[in-house]
Write a protein that holds these residues in place. Structure first.
Motif, PDB file in Angstrom:
ATOM      1  N   THR A   1      19.599  -9.576  14.059  1.00 42.33           N
ATOM      2  CA  THR A   1      20.307  -8.979  15.187  1.00 42.33           C
ATOM      3  C   THR A   1      19.587  -9.302  16.502  1.00 42.33           C
ATOM      4  O   THR A   1      18.479  -9.812  16.504  1.00 42.33           O
ATOM      5  CB  THR A   1      20.403  -7.447  15.017  1.00 42.33           C
ATOM      6  OG1 THR A   1      19.085  -6.907  14.877  1.00 42.33           O
ATOM      7  CG2 THR A   1      21.247  -7.091  13.800  1.00 42.33           C
TER       8      THR A   1
ATOM      9  N   GLU B   1      29.466 -10.161   9.891  1.00 38.48           N
ATOM     10  CA  GLU B   1      29.404  -9.658  11.267  1.00 38.48           C
ATOM     11  C   GLU B   1      29.593  -8.149  11.273  1.00 38.48           C
ATOM     12  O   GLU B   1      30.543  -7.643  10.686  1.00 38.48           O
ATOM     13  CB  GLU B   1      30.479 -10.327  12.109  1.00 38.48           C
ATOM     14  CG  GLU B   1      30.296 -11.831  12.217  1.00 38.48           C
ATOM     15  CD  GLU B   1      31.497 -12.561  12.796  1.00 38.48           C
ATOM     16  OE1 GLU B   1      32.473 -11.887  13.213  1.00 38.48           O
ATOM     17  OE2 GLU B   1      31.462 -13.803  12.825  1.00 38.48           O
TER      18      GLU B   1
ATOM     19  N   ILE C   1      24.517 -19.423  14.454  1.00 41.30           N
ATOM     20  CA  ILE C   1      23.859 -19.584  13.147  1.00 41.30           C
ATOM     21  C   ILE C   1      24.375 -20.844  12.469  1.00 41.30           C
ATOM     22  O   ILE C   1      23.599 -21.652  11.948  1.00 41.30           O
ATOM     23  CB  ILE C   1      24.114 -18.360  12.237  1.00 41.30           C
ATOM     24  CG1 ILE C   1      23.474 -17.101  12.817  1.00 41.30           C
ATOM     25  CG2 ILE C   1      23.633 -18.617  10.813  1.00 41.30           C
ATOM     26  CD1 ILE C   1      21.985 -17.083  12.897  1.00 41.30           C
TER      27      ILE C   1
ATOM     28  N   VAL D   1      21.239 -13.471  20.019  1.00 41.90           N
ATOM     29  CA  VAL D   1      21.094 -14.586  19.087  1.00 41.90           C
ATOM     30  C   VAL D   1      21.965 -15.757  19.527  1.00 41.90           C
ATOM     31  O   VAL D   1      21.560 -16.913  19.424  1.00 41.90           O
ATOM     32  CB  VAL D   1      21.466 -14.136  17.645  1.00 41.90           C
ATOM     33  CG1 VAL D   1      21.546 -15.310  16.694  1.00 41.90           C
ATOM     34  CG2 VAL D   1      20.465 -13.095  17.129  1.00 41.90           C
TER      35      VAL D   1
ATOM     36  N   THR E   1      27.724 -15.673   6.795  1.00 41.02           N
ATOM     37  CA  THR E   1      27.344 -14.527   7.618  1.00 41.02           C
ATOM     38  C   THR E   1      28.282 -13.353   7.367  1.00 41.02           C
ATOM     39  O   THR E   1      29.410 -13.521   6.904  1.00 41.02           O
ATOM     40  CB  THR E   1      27.385 -14.857   9.124  1.00 41.02           C
ATOM     41  OG1 THR E   1      28.726 -15.185   9.492  1.00 41.02           O
ATOM     42  CG2 THR E   1      26.437 -15.987   9.477  1.00 41.02           C
TER      43      THR E   1
ATOM     44  N   VAL F   1      24.771 -10.635  11.165  1.00 42.82           N
ATOM     45  CA  VAL F   1      24.690 -10.783  12.620  1.00 42.82           C
ATOM     46  C   VAL F   1      25.618  -9.770  13.277  1.00 42.82           C
ATOM     47  O   VAL F   1      26.417  -9.124  12.605  1.00 42.82           O
ATOM     48  CB  VAL F   1      25.051 -12.223  13.070  1.00 42.82           C
ATOM     49  CG1 VAL F   1      24.044 -13.226  12.530  1.00 42.82           C
ATOM     50  CG2 VAL F   1      26.462 -12.593  12.631  1.00 42.82           C
TER      51      VAL F   1
ATOM     52  N   ASP G   1      27.405 -14.970  17.453  1.00 43.16           N
ATOM     53  CA  ASP G   1      26.178 -15.111  16.669  1.00 43.16           C
ATOM     54  C   ASP G   1      26.434 -15.986  15.441  1.00 43.16           C
ATOM     55  O   ASP G   1      25.623 -16.852  15.104  1.00 43.16           O
ATOM     56  CB  ASP G   1      25.651 -13.749  16.224  1.00 43.16           C
ATOM     57  CG  ASP G   1      25.274 -12.851  17.393  1.00 43.16           C
ATOM     58  OD1 ASP G   1      24.871 -13.380  18.443  1.00 43.16           O
ATOM     59  OD2 ASP G   1      25.371 -11.623  17.249  1.00 43.16           O
ATOM     60  N   THR G   2      27.562 -15.778  14.782  1.00 47.74           N
ATOM     61  CA  THR G   2      27.918 -16.602  13.627  1.00 47.74           C
ATOM     62  C   THR G   2      28.009 -18.070  14.031  1.00 47.74           C
ATOM     63  O   THR G   2      27.493 -18.950  13.337  1.00 47.74           O
ATOM     64  CB  THR G   2      29.259 -16.140  13.007  1.00 47.74           C
ATOM     65  OG1 THR G   2      29.049 -14.861  12.397  1.00 47.74           O
ATOM     66  CG2 THR G   2      29.767 -17.110  11.960  1.00 47.74           C
TER      67      THR G   2
END
Length: 188
Positions: free
Chosen positions: A54, A27, A17, A94, A25, A8, A13-14
Motif C-alpha cells: 500500500t 484492489e 505493478i 505506489v 493483484t 494494492v 497501483d495495479t
C-alpha cells in the motif's frame, strides 16, 4: 510470475505493478476495505500467499492494519515516501513509483510475525541510544531506518513493535543506524 497475490489500493497501483512485474493483484478500493475484499485476500493467502503493498501514508497504513487483523501472516512490501512522489503534481503512492523501486520493494517483502509471544531482537536501550525516541532527529532517523530496513515508517510508540513483527536482526539494525549516522555527519 509472482506466486503471491499483491494487494494494492486501486487500479492505478495495479497498472504500475503490472508494468514492473508479472503478478495478480487484489484492489482494496480505498481504506474502507470491504468484507468481501477481506475474504478474497484471505482465500489468496491460503492458496498462494499475499504481499500487502500500500501507499506510504496514513490510509495505506490503515489498510495494512485492517488486513493484518483479518488475514494474519501476510508479507508486507514497503515503498519509501521518496520513491512514491510524482514527478509532477500532487499525491503520494505506489502508482508514482519507478519500475525498479516497485521491484525492489516486492523482492524485499517481509513476513509479519503474528505470534503473540514474538520478542524484539533489538533491545529497547538500543532504540533509545540510537536517538530514535524523542529528540531533534528522532522522526527523521525513524523515517530513514524504516526505508533502509524496508519496514516503512513507524512513530516512536510503534517502532519497537514493528522491529519485532518483522524480526529485524541486530546486525541489520546496527548497519542501518551506522549508515544513518554517517549520512548525518557527511551532511554537516
Amino acid at each position: 510470475m509472482f506466486k503471491e497475490v499483491i494487494v494494492v489500493e486501486g487500479r492505478d497501483d495495479t497498472t504500475a505493478i503490472k508494468r514492473a512485474v508479472d503478478a495478480d493483484t487484489i484492489e482494496t478500493n480505498g481504506s474502507a476495505v470491504s468484507k468481501s475484499c477481506l475474504e478474497q485476500i484471505k482465500l489468496a493467502q491460503q492458496t498462494r500467499g499475499v504481499i500487502v503493498f500500500t501507499d506510504p501514508d496514513y490510509p495505506g497504513q490503515k489498510i495494512r492494519q485492517t488486513i493484518t487483523e483479518y488475514v494474519p501472516g501476510c508479507k508486507h512490501a514497503f515503498l519509501p515516501k521518496s520513491e512514491a512522489i510524482p514527478k509532477k503534481g500532487k499525491g503520494l503512492g505506489v502508482e508514482h513509483a519507478s519500475i525498479e523501486a516497485i521491484r525492489t520493494a516486492l523482492q524485499e517483502a517481509k513476513a509479519e510475525y503474528t505470534d503473540a509471544t514474538y520478542q524484539s531482537k533489538i533491545p529497547r536501550e538500543w532504540i533509545v541510544e540510537a536517538g530514535l525516541l524523542g529528540g531533534d532527529y528522532a522522526k527523521s532517523r525513524r523515517e530513514k531506518l524504516g526505508d533502509l530496513l524496508q519496514i516503512g515508517y513507524a512513530n516512536g510508540k510503534q517502532l519497537e513493535k514493528r522491529l519485532a513483527k518483522f524480526q529485524i536482526e541486530p546486525e541489520k539494525f546496527i548497519q542501518a543506524m551506522q549508515q544513518i549516522i554517517q549520512e548525518e555527519q557527511d551532511a554537516k
